[in-house]
Motif scaffolding. Sequence first.
Motif, PDB file in Angstrom:
ATOM      1  N   LEU A 269     -13.630  32.818  12.103  1.00  0.00           N
ATOM      2  CA  LEU A 269     -15.072  32.565  11.913  1.00  0.00           C
ATOM      3  C   LEU A 269     -15.719  32.085  13.215  1.00  0.00           C
ATOM      4  O   LEU A 269     -16.911  31.783  13.247  1.00  0.00           O
ATOM      5  CB  LEU A 269     -15.282  31.480  10.853  1.00  0.00           C
ATOM      6  N   GLY A 270     -14.907  31.928  14.250  1.00  0.00           N
ATOM      7  CA  GLY A 270     -15.448  31.485  15.535  1.00  0.00           C
ATOM      8  C   GLY A 270     -15.329  29.984  15.757  1.00  0.00           C
ATOM      9  O   GLY A 270     -15.890  29.454  16.714  1.00  0.00           O
ATOM     10  N   LEU A 271     -14.615  29.289  14.876  1.00  0.00           N
ATOM     11  CA  LEU A 271     -14.440  27.842  15.058  1.00  0.00           C
ATOM     12  C   LEU A 271     -13.018  27.578  15.575  1.00  0.00           C
ATOM     13  O   LEU A 271     -12.037  27.698  14.833  1.00  0.00           O
ATOM     14  CB  LEU A 271     -14.661  27.094  13.736  1.00  0.00           C
ATOM     15  N   ARG A 272     -12.935  27.231  16.844  1.00  0.00           N
ATOM     16  CA  ARG A 272     -11.622  26.977  17.451  1.00  0.00           C
ATOM     17  C   ARG A 272     -11.442  25.465  17.586  1.00  0.00           C
ATOM     18  O   ARG A 272     -12.130  24.835  18.399  1.00  0.00           O
ATOM     19  CB  ARG A 272     -11.558  27.651  18.817  1.00  0.00           C
ATOM     20  N   LEU A 273     -10.580  24.897  16.776  1.00  0.00           N
ATOM     21  CA  LEU A 273     -10.361  23.446  16.813  1.00  0.00           C
ATOM     22  C   LEU A 273      -9.151  23.134  17.695  1.00  0.00           C
ATOM     23  O   LEU A 273      -8.133  23.828  17.601  1.00  0.00           O
ATOM     24  CB  LEU A 273     -10.110  22.917  15.393  1.00  0.00           C
ATOM     25  N   PRO A 274      -9.223  22.065  18.508  1.00  0.00           N
ATOM     26  CA  PRO A 274      -8.112  21.785  19.425  1.00  0.00           C
ATOM     27  C   PRO A 274      -6.970  21.025  18.750  1.00  0.00           C
ATOM     28  O   PRO A 274      -6.359  20.144  19.356  1.00  0.00           O
ATOM     29  CB  PRO A 274      -8.795  20.940  20.502  1.00  0.00           C
ATOM     30  N   LEU A 275      -6.702  21.319  17.485  1.00  0.00           N
ATOM     31  CA  LEU A 275      -5.627  20.626  16.772  1.00  0.00           C
ATOM     32  C   LEU A 275      -4.292  21.280  17.131  1.00  0.00           C
ATOM     33  O   LEU A 275      -4.266  22.456  17.476  1.00  0.00           O
ATOM     34  CB  LEU A 275      -5.859  20.694  15.258  1.00  0.00           C
ATOM     35  N   HIS A 276      -3.237  20.499  17.002  1.00  0.00           N
ATOM     36  CA  HIS A 276      -1.939  21.028  17.421  1.00  0.00           C
ATOM     37  C   HIS A 276      -0.927  20.931  16.273  1.00  0.00           C
ATOM     38  O   HIS A 276      -0.795  19.881  15.656  1.00  0.00           O
ATOM     39  CB  HIS A 276      -1.434  20.224  18.624  1.00  0.00           C
ATOM     40  N   PRO A 277      -0.213  22.039  16.007  1.00  0.00           N
ATOM     41  CA  PRO A 277       0.818  21.974  14.965  1.00  0.00           C
ATOM     42  C   PRO A 277       2.079  21.310  15.516  1.00  0.00           C
ATOM     43  O   PRO A 277       2.528  21.643  16.615  1.00  0.00           O
ATOM     44  CB  PRO A 277       1.081  23.449  14.628  1.00  0.00           C
ATOM     45  N   LEU A 278       2.609  20.396  14.788  1.00  0.00           N
ATOM     46  CA  LEU A 278       3.776  19.635  15.242  1.00  0.00           C
ATOM     47  C   LEU A 278       4.888  19.772  14.209  1.00  0.00           C
ATOM     48  O   LEU A 278       4.654  19.547  13.017  1.00  0.00           O
ATOM     49  CB  LEU A 278       3.362  18.168  15.363  1.00  0.00           C
ATOM     50  N   ARG A 279       6.070  20.136  14.691  1.00  0.00           N
ATOM     51  CA  ARG A 279       7.188  20.312  13.772  1.00  0.00           C
ATOM     52  C   ARG A 279       7.880  18.966  13.540  1.00  0.00           C
ATOM     53  O   ARG A 279       8.138  18.237  14.493  1.00  0.00           O
ATOM     54  CB  ARG A 279       8.188  21.289  14.386  1.00  0.00           C
TER      55      ARG A 279
END
Length: 431
Positions: A269-279
């Motif tokens: 949708l054009g919303l790029r969030l700077p969140l990070h996936p962490l294992r």
Amino acid sequence: MDVIVIGGGIVGVATAYQLRAAGHRVCVVERHATVAQGATYGHGGTVLPTPLDVWFGPTFMASRQSAKNGVISKPGFNGPARQFIKQLTELQDPEAFGRQYARLRPLIELSRDAMADMEARFALEYEQASGLLYLVRSPHEWEQTQPALDILRQYEVPHHVLTPAECAAFEHSVPTDPEFAGGILFDQERTANCPLFAKLIKQTLDNQGGVQFMFGCEVSSIRLEGQRASVELAPRPGAASRSREVDVIHGDAVVVAAGHGSLPLLERLGLRLPLHPLRLHNLVAPIAHEECAPHVAIVDAVKRIAISRMNQRLRIAGGAVLQSASQIDKPLGESLTKEALALLGQATHDWIPGAARISAALPWEGVKLLSPDGLPVIGNALHPRLFVNLGHGPAGWGVACGAGKLVAEIVSGRTPDVPADTLAAFRADRF
Ligand SMILES: Cc1cc2nc3c(=O)[nH]c(=O)nc-3n(C[C@H](O)[C@H](O)[C@H](O)COP(=O)(O)OP(=O)(O)OC[C@H]3O[C@@H](n4cnc5c(N)ncnc54)[C@H](O)[C@@H]3O)c2cc1C
């Protein structure tokens, strides 16, 4: 309104519950066959976060060695991942830590009330147990823990600061040799079984009506048109060749609560969030010797490894691995998995020797979504009919109940009863 919730983890289920309670009709779309199969499945048991649980602050990654900080870095992570860690480590500064915790605090209290209400209303039993004992090994780490203790005092959070001897006297399974610096006991905080809670809430919603669960359905994209919002479903395996028509679910609003699966949906949708996936990893181990087993949950406060007892087993969670986001869907590799699980085994051996049969433990790994400022992303985003509820990081379990309430209020056009700076700090456009 007809509200579509994407994701059947604890955040999606709690959001559906609160939306229903606010009078909406809800459809939860989940790609798995039931609820609580993502990060929610692997929770470590801690219900609500104290300042020692949040993934920022002076003790978080203060050391570069994984054996000391409990976080393994996979070699070769890229620019965005490095930037993400840099931002998180800026919150080691005690003042920045205190400021950020102050914004999170009203959500924790809202969550506490929301959970208590749900529990009392439906007499829920989900392996609740009282008491968490946080332990700190070295004098230097104890020093770094002090800003968290200042916050506990500032907010009058019930707790007891214990010497090593007092820790051992309270919890017989913790030895005083080798030496450690001290402990913090929260006798009123709790551990519990998060997937069981999510399943019980789903059952409650099934009984009440008004919430439909669509399992085995993967949302491929979100459509936002005027005052309507809908989701497109990916073709089910085997069904693709029969029809070229796309299955669409129509609604008045969409809430994205799909854990780390939220990011690609929002990016489309054009919303790029700077969140990070962490294992993260966990081990579920049988009790080895009853006389060595703890009667409260034990948390290695610096490595952020939680060991909680659930009946005849210990649930040991932690062992985070930092890696590039693009690699998160690929297998981690045997040696890093072993390294992460070894951290969990070692912490158990160090703090409660003889309590768990680690050789017989079942390993599990899951991905949680962490934001670079340590706070979740909750509220309206991009379009009047699109809402988000994600990025709860390591503290998603109990906080989900309050976060669901916030979303339900915002969807209903009401202003939630939390300070304006907390609401602003959660907004998707803050980055
Ligand atoms: C090992 C481990 C230990 C943890 N320990 C604790 C703890 O002790 N205390 C605590 O508070 N928190 C803990 N956490 C964090 C907590 O588990 C998470 O914050 C919380 O479960 C997040 O819930 P969620 O619903 O956002 O995500 P999830 O549980 O991952 O749910 C997201 C759901 O969305 C679905 N989905 C994704 N994309 C799509 C799509 N396109 N279409 C349809 N469905 C989709 C997924 O299948 C999944 O079921 C831990 C996490 C891990 C991994």
